[in-house]
Design an enzyme around this catalytic site. Structure first.
Site, PDB file in Angstrom:
ATOM      1  CG  HIS A 122      37.031  -8.966  -7.136  1.00 50.27           C
ATOM      2  ND1 HIS A 122      37.582  -9.722  -7.961  1.00 50.27           N
ATOM      3  CD2 HIS A 122      38.008  -9.332  -5.801  1.00 50.27           C
ATOM      4  CE1 HIS A 122      38.239 -10.585  -7.339  1.00 50.27           C
ATOM      5  NE2 HIS A 122      38.612 -10.381  -6.233  1.00 50.27           N
ATOM      6  CE1 TYR A 159      42.408 -12.354 -12.620  1.00 43.66           C
ATOM      7  CE2 TYR A 159      43.294 -10.104 -11.508  1.00 43.66           C
ATOM      8  CZ  TYR A 159      42.599 -11.527 -11.444  1.00 43.66           C
ATOM      9  OH  TYR A 159      41.866 -11.810 -10.116  1.00 43.66           O
ATOM     10  CG  ASP A 211      45.557 -10.472  -8.343  1.00 41.90           C
ATOM     11  OD1 ASP A 211      46.660 -10.730  -8.600  1.00 41.90           O
ATOM     12  OD2 ASP A 211      44.760 -11.177  -8.452  1.00 41.90           O
ATOM     13  CG  HIS A 213      46.145 -12.749 -12.098  1.00 38.40           C
ATOM     14  ND1 HIS A 213      46.300 -13.782 -13.232  1.00 38.40           N
ATOM     15  CD2 HIS A 213      45.459 -13.088 -11.173  1.00 38.40           C
ATOM     16  CE1 HIS A 213      45.342 -14.709 -12.793  1.00 38.40           C
ATOM     17  NE2 HIS A 213      44.607 -14.422 -11.499  1.00 38.40           N
ATOM     18  CD  GLU A 237      45.672 -11.313  -4.801  1.00 34.96           C
ATOM     19  OE1 GLU A 237      45.050 -10.493  -4.489  1.00 34.96           O
ATOM     20  OE2 GLU A 237      45.462 -12.182  -5.598  1.00 34.96           O
ATOM     21  CD  GLU A 263      45.323 -16.023  -6.792  1.00 31.51           C
ATOM     22  OE1 GLU A 263      44.710 -15.006  -6.300  1.00 31.51           O
ATOM     23  OE2 GLU A 263      45.177 -16.108  -7.988  1.00 31.51           O
ATOM     24  NE  ARG A 284      45.307 -13.665  -2.474  1.00 36.22           N
ATOM     25  CZ  ARG A 284      44.014 -13.302  -2.718  1.00 36.22           C
ATOM     26  NH1 ARG A 284      43.506 -13.331  -1.425  1.00 36.22           N
ATOM     27  NH2 ARG A 284      43.665 -13.569  -3.657  1.00 36.22           N
ATOM     28  CD  GLU A 340      39.684 -12.820  -3.680  1.00 35.61           C
ATOM     29  OE1 GLU A 340      40.495 -13.715  -3.463  1.00 35.61           O
ATOM     30  OE2 GLU A 340      39.632 -12.283  -5.059  1.00 35.61           O
TER      31      GLU A 340
HETATM   32  O1  LIG Z   1      42.786 -12.932  -6.468  1.00 36.59           O
HETATM   33  C1  LIG Z   1      41.815 -13.643  -6.945  1.00 36.59           C
HETATM   34  O2  LIG Z   1      40.792 -13.523  -6.812  1.00 36.59           O
HETATM   35  C2  LIG Z   1      42.339 -14.551  -8.120  1.00 36.59           C
HETATM   36  O3  LIG Z   1      43.534 -13.918  -8.915  1.00 36.59           O
HETATM   37  C3  LIG Z   1      41.397 -15.020  -9.281  1.00 36.59           C
HETATM   38  O4  LIG Z   1      40.620 -14.055  -9.842  1.00 36.59           O
HETATM   39  C4  LIG Z   1      41.957 -16.156 -10.052  1.00 36.59           C
HETATM   40  O5  LIG Z   1      42.337 -15.561 -11.405  1.00 36.59           O
HETATM   41  C5  LIG Z   1      40.964 -17.251 -10.038  1.00 36.59           C
HETATM   42  O6  LIG Z   1      40.780 -17.518  -8.878  1.00 36.59           O
HETATM   43  C6  LIG Z   1      41.508 -18.531 -10.926  1.00 36.59           C
HETATM   44  O7  LIG Z   1      40.883 -19.419 -10.963  1.00 36.59           O
HETATM   45 MG   LIG Z   2      44.656 -13.211  -7.204  1.00 41.11          MG
END
Ligand SMILES: O=C(O)[C@H](O)[C@@H](O)[C@H](O)[C@H](O)CO
Ligand SMILES: [Mg+2]
Length: 403
Positions: A122, A159, A211, A213, A237, A263, A284, A340
């Site tokens: 990240h 985020y 991401d 989100h 993502e 995810e 994911r 990741e």
């Molecule tokens: O891609 C990612 O790593 C995710 O989006 C995380 O950052 C989530 O926000 C988190 O896991 C929520 O609990």
């Molecule tokens: Mg994510």
């Protein structure tokens, strides 16, 4: 290999983690991760009240049967709490089976399909320059794939971006949900410039990910995917919330930017249309939230038929137990894409000693029998659970939005 005991360990070394330990009569034990960020105690109650009593006396070797027993036996199907509980049991049972066989888990799954597991890091910053500095630092650490996120001008918190410079990003940072404000317009006006800057500075020889989100509508996501095509993302993502799988059809029809999703999915049924129609490129779901190795193997096999690869979620809010098991899975799974990697704090790593290693942008699997991750229960006891919640998002007019 009768199960003689099973219990939960809830600890907060840096952040909350829930671990299930299953012990067999012979003394061999296995551990599984049951952490569901912001909803930890729901999984603890599910396991303690409904699962653990039903495990005692069962044969730990019958992993598939126990999976089916817990899944079908609940009558109520799927959902993150149920599937995290099943995932923890499954991970612990695979750990026990591999230990009993004297083999690292990847051997039991079918052996190595690769020597090392590519990870992505990240890279975040309050603005594009700060993010570029992070990319530079991570490339120097050996990463060849980076996820880039920045603050958005005109929005107070975004985020993925830490509150203060140099701090780690931890979204579950308050007891009750913090309220953030979101503007899709401001984000879409800003984000393509980030990818342009990354490519201009670092060229096309690194993998770049992003991401969203879950914050866009399908047509907005299609527009973003199209706009960023020249920057060749490895993936975009969670560009939309995906309860409606058809949303991805619309996006796919407009853009060649690869799409990663899942995810927050916990079952093969969340993916079925997406996979069968080839509307996505990467799955994911982490082992913890998707019913463990037994179920993720099934999803990965289905995905493989459609040229879709794995890209497992690996935030700090799944424990080193999940990450360790994932490194074994990633080492074996034929259709691996990327893993990741959000490094845990040093104290987390101390509570969960493990043998997977990070080197040159990759994870290297260990040779310890089992999944190679343990828990120091005495140390864990020194870090009691603290309630922590994920934030919520509102649009500028106050409407509740996707976080
Ligand atoms: O891609 C990612 O790593 C995710 O989006 C995380 O950052 C989530 O926000 C988190 O896991 C929520 O609990
Ligand atoms: Mg994510």
């Amino acid at each position: 290999m009768k199960i003689s005991d099973a219990y939960l360990i809830v600890t907060s070394p840096g952040r909350n983690f829930v671990t299930l330990k299953i012990v067999t009569k012979s003394g061999t034990y296995g551990i599984g991760d049951a952490t569901l960020n912001g909803r930890e105690m729901a999984v603890v109650a599910y396991l303690e009240e409904h699962v653990v009593p039903a495990l005692i006396g069962r044969d730990a070797g019958r992993i598939e049967d126990i999976w089916q027993y817990l899944y079908r036996g609940a009558y109520w199907r799927r959902g993150p709490v149920t599937m995290a509980a099943i995932g923890a049991v499954d991970m612990a049972l695979w750990d026990i089976k591999a230990k009993a066989a004297g083999m690292p888990l990847y051997q039991l799954l079918g052996g190595k399909s690769r020597e090392r597991v590519m990870t992505y890091a990240h890279c975040t910053g309050k603005d594009i320059d700060a993010c570029l500095a992070e990319v530079d630092a991570h490339l120097k650490l050996g990463y060849r794939a980076v996820r880039v996120q920045t603050g958005v001008p005109g929005i107070a918190t975004t985020y993925g971006v830490a509150k203060r410079e140099g701090e780690r990003y931890e979204p579950a940072d308050s007891e009750l949900p913090a309220e953030h404000v979101w503007s899709t317009e401001k984000y879409l006006n800003h984000v393509p410039a980030l990818f342009a800057a990354v490519r201009e500075r670092f060229g096309h020889d690194i993998h770049v990910l992003h991401d969203v989100h879950h914050r866009l509508t399908p047509i907005e996501a299609a527009r973003l995917g199209k706009m960023v095509e020249p920057y060749h993302l490895f993936w975009l993502e969670d560009c939309v919330p995906a309860e409606n799988q058809q949303s991805l059809k619309l996006i796919r029809e407009h853009t060649t930017t690869p799409l990663a999703i899942g995810e927050v999915f916990n079952s093969i049924h969340d993916y079925r249309e997406l996979i069968e129609n080839q509307w996505i490129d990467y799955i994911r779901t982490p082992l913890t939230h998707g019913g463990g190795i037994t179920h993720l193997r099934r999803i990965a096999d289905l995905a493989a038929l459609y040229h879709i690869r794995t890209g497992f979620h690996g935030p700090t809010d799944v424990s080193p137990v999940c990450l360790g098991a994932a490194v074994h899975f990633d080492t074996w799974v034929p259709n691996f894409g990327i893993q990741e990697h959000m490094p845990h704090e040093a104290i987390t790593d101390q509570v969960f000693p493990h043998d997977y290693r990070f080197e040159d942008g990759h994870f290297l699997v260990g040779e310890t029998p089992g999944h190679g991750v343990d828990i120091d229960e005495e140390l864990a006891r020194q870090y009691p659970y603290k309630r922590a919640s994920l934030p919520v998002n509102r649009l500028e007019d106050g409407t509740l939005w996707h976080w």
